[in-house]
Design a protein around this motif. Sequence first.
Motif, PDB file in Angstrom:
ATOM      1  N   MET A  16     -26.433 -72.550  88.988  1.00 59.87           N
ATOM      2  CA  MET A  16     -27.247 -72.681  90.209  1.00 59.87           C
ATOM      3  C   MET A  16     -26.438 -72.143  91.364  1.00 59.87           C
ATOM      4  O   MET A  16     -25.708 -72.859  92.023  1.00 59.87           O
ATOM      5  N   ALA A  17     -26.489 -70.818  91.572  1.00 62.64           N
ATOM      6  CA  ALA A  17     -25.678 -70.197  92.630  1.00 62.64           C
ATOM      7  C   ALA A  17     -26.302 -70.478  93.984  1.00 62.64           C
ATOM      8  O   ALA A  17     -27.496 -70.278  94.174  1.00 62.64           O
ATOM      9  N   SER A  18     -25.485 -70.952  94.923  1.00 64.47           N
ATOM     10  CA  SER A  18     -26.018 -71.173  96.268  1.00 64.47           C
ATOM     11  C   SER A  18     -25.446 -70.106  97.176  1.00 64.47           C
ATOM     12  O   SER A  18     -24.264 -69.788  97.110  1.00 64.47           O
ATOM     13  N   THR A  19     -26.298 -69.548  98.004  1.00 66.02           N
ATOM     14  CA  THR A  19     -25.838 -68.468  98.866  1.00 66.02           C
ATOM     15  C   THR A  19     -25.651 -68.952 100.298  1.00 66.02           C
ATOM     16  O   THR A  19     -25.642 -68.167 101.225  1.00 66.02           O
ATOM     17  N   ALA A  20     -25.504 -70.291 100.485  1.00 67.95           N
ATOM     18  CA  ALA A  20     -25.344 -70.799 101.847  1.00 67.95           C
ATOM     19  C   ALA A  20     -24.058 -70.247 102.447  1.00 67.95           C
ATOM     20  O   ALA A  20     -23.057 -70.099 101.760  1.00 67.95           O
ATOM     21  N   ALA A  21     -24.086 -69.969 103.744  1.00 66.91           N
ATOM     22  CA  ALA A  21     -22.895 -69.441 104.417  1.00 66.91           C
ATOM     23  C   ALA A  21     -21.837 -70.542 104.458  1.00 66.91           C
ATOM     24  O   ALA A  21     -22.130 -71.663 104.833  1.00 66.91           O
ATOM     25  N   VAL A  22     -20.602 -70.220 104.044  1.00 65.74           N
ATOM     26  CA  VAL A  22     -19.554 -71.234 104.073  1.00 65.74           C
ATOM     27  C   VAL A  22     -18.848 -71.164 105.416  1.00 65.74           C
ATOM     28  O   VAL A  22     -18.741 -70.109 106.011  1.00 65.74           O
ATOM     29  N   PRO A  23     -18.325 -72.296 105.892  1.00 64.66           N
ATOM     30  CA  PRO A  23     -17.571 -72.251 107.148  1.00 64.66           C
ATOM     31  C   PRO A  23     -16.306 -71.419 106.965  1.00 64.66           C
ATOM     32  O   PRO A  23     -15.798 -71.295 105.842  1.00 64.66           O
ATOM     33  N   PHE A  24     -15.789 -70.870 108.060  1.00 66.23           N
ATOM     34  CA  PHE A  24     -14.671 -69.929 107.940  1.00 66.23           C
ATOM     35  C   PHE A  24     -13.447 -70.566 107.299  1.00 66.23           C
ATOM     36  O   PHE A  24     -12.714 -69.914 106.557  1.00 66.23           O
ATOM     37  N   TRP A  25     -13.244 -71.892 107.544  1.00 55.64           N
ATOM     38  CA  TRP A  25     -12.049 -72.507 106.980  1.00 55.64           C
ATOM     39  C   TRP A  25     -12.164 -72.657 105.473  1.00 55.64           C
ATOM     40  O   TRP A  25     -11.175 -72.571 104.753  1.00 55.64           O
ATOM     41  N   ARG A  26     -13.387 -72.869 104.979  1.00 56.54           N
ATOM     42  CA  ARG A  26     -13.524 -72.987 103.525  1.00 56.54           C
ATOM     43  C   ARG A  26     -13.374 -71.626 102.876  1.00 56.54           C
ATOM     44  O   ARG A  26     -12.822 -71.490 101.786  1.00 56.54           O
ATOM     45  N   ALA A  27     -13.837 -70.602 103.585  1.00 57.44           N
ATOM     46  CA  ALA A  27     -13.671 -69.244 103.058  1.00 57.44           C
ATOM     47  C   ALA A  27     -12.196 -68.899 102.954  1.00 57.44           C
ATOM     48  O   ALA A  27     -11.784 -68.139 102.083  1.00 57.44           O
ATOM     49  N   ALA A  28     -11.366 -69.478 103.848  1.00 60.69           N
ATOM     50  CA  ALA A  28      -9.925 -69.195 103.810  1.00 60.69           C
ATOM     51  C   ALA A  28      -9.202 -70.107 102.826  1.00 60.69           C
ATOM     52  O   ALA A  28      -7.981 -70.104 102.762  1.00 60.69           O
ATOM     53  N   GLY A  29      -9.933 -70.936 102.080  1.00 60.03           N
ATOM     54  CA  GLY A  29      -9.301 -71.778 101.066  1.00 60.03           C
ATOM     55  C   GLY A  29      -8.929 -73.170 101.526  1.00 60.03           C
ATOM     56  O   GLY A  29      -8.251 -73.901 100.821  1.00 60.03           O
ATOM     57  N   MET A  30      -9.370 -73.559 102.726  1.00 59.67           N
ATOM     58  CA  MET A  30      -9.009 -74.877 103.241  1.00 59.67           C
ATOM     59  C   MET A  30     -10.094 -75.891 102.883  1.00 59.67           C
ATOM     60  O   MET A  30     -11.273 -75.562 102.883  1.00 59.67           O
ATOM     61  N   THR A  31      -9.701 -77.141 102.603  1.00 64.80           N
ATOM     62  CA  THR A  31     -10.712 -78.164 102.322  1.00 64.80           C
ATOM     63  C   THR A  31     -11.136 -78.830 103.628  1.00 64.80           C
ATOM     64  O   THR A  31     -10.490 -78.680 104.658  1.00 64.80           O
ATOM     65  N   TYR A  32     -12.226 -79.608 103.568  1.00 61.80           N
ATOM     66  CA  TYR A  32     -12.715 -80.259 104.774  1.00 61.80           C
ATOM     67  C   TYR A  32     -11.684 -81.235 105.334  1.00 61.80           C
ATOM     68  O   TYR A  32     -11.516 -81.370 106.550  1.00 61.80           O
ATOM     69  N   ILE A  33     -11.012 -81.966 104.431  1.00 61.81           N
ATOM     70  CA  ILE A  33     -10.051 -82.972 104.907  1.00 61.81           C
ATOM     71  C   ILE A  33      -8.933 -82.304 105.700  1.00 61.81           C
ATOM     72  O   ILE A  33      -8.506 -82.798 106.743  1.00 61.81           O
ATOM     73  N   THR A  34      -8.440 -81.166 105.176  1.00 65.50           N
ATOM     74  CA  THR A  34      -7.375 -80.445 105.888  1.00 65.50           C
ATOM     75  C   THR A  34      -7.880 -80.034 107.260  1.00 65.50           C
ATOM     76  O   THR A  34      -7.198 -80.217 108.278  1.00 65.50           O
TER      77      THR A  34
END
Lengths: 70, 204
Positions: A1-19
């Motif tokens: 189930m591929a989701s094409t929602a835009a990811v926030p820039f920090w997640r795109a850079a490999g960072m998790t929400y907690i960080t």
Amino acid sequence: MASTAAVPFWRAAGMTYITYSNICANLVRNCLKEPFKAESISREKVHFSLSKWADGKPQKPVLRSDAPQV
Amino acid sequence: MFRQASRLLSRSVSAAASSRSTTNRAFSTEVPSTIDSTFVESWKKVAPNMDPPQTPSSFMKPRPSTASSIPTKLTVNFVLPYASELSGKEVDMVIIPATTGQMGVLPGHVPTIAELKPGIMSVHEGTDIKKYFVSSGFAFLHANSVADIIAVEAVPLENIDASQVQKGLAEFTQKLASATTDLEKAEAQIGVEVHSAMNAALSG
């Protein structure tokens, strides 16, 4: 189930929400006026010791502390 | 992502009672108070000495009921990791800095989960307005006009030092320009966003 929602820039850079959230909180704390800044920094101090185990024996512990070594 | 859950749940329950037709129920808003009697009977025939298995929904507490008419006040619970800033406070409105923009929450708001961005949260009670700068967090708005707002750091605007904010903004803008790796760029971007938000909060 591929989701094409835009990811926030920090997640795109490999960072998790907690960080991300912790970075934001630290930045806000650094910009506080004096008594509040000292209080918040002392509140967030961490102190822990981590040791890896090998052959059933603990190896040298890694000490992470915000307090100066006495 | 959770579409499989209802199929797997109903599959395990209907394994012992194949003739029973299972209504395909995803996450129910009402917990059924009656246990399925056909299933219990078939179970007792097959394993009379064992209790029928529990299903996850029997462990669930029923959701608090939604009032039929919209309440006049919003109940706000505003918590931080180290303190409970507001607990069950009845207010007229809160404005939260959601990632989709400033969101005004009135009693009877549609149930929402909103991620918060660094910005000002204001609590309106009569003519009193209390403002906090929130670093980030979440807001859970429930159907019964209860709002749970959780933040990692929330400070009154007076506690923010404007000169530090300006210094930080300049520093991170410079870091953003000179960043090389993705991670550095992301960190600098976060710095710029948080400091710009604080700047706007202090001057707005």
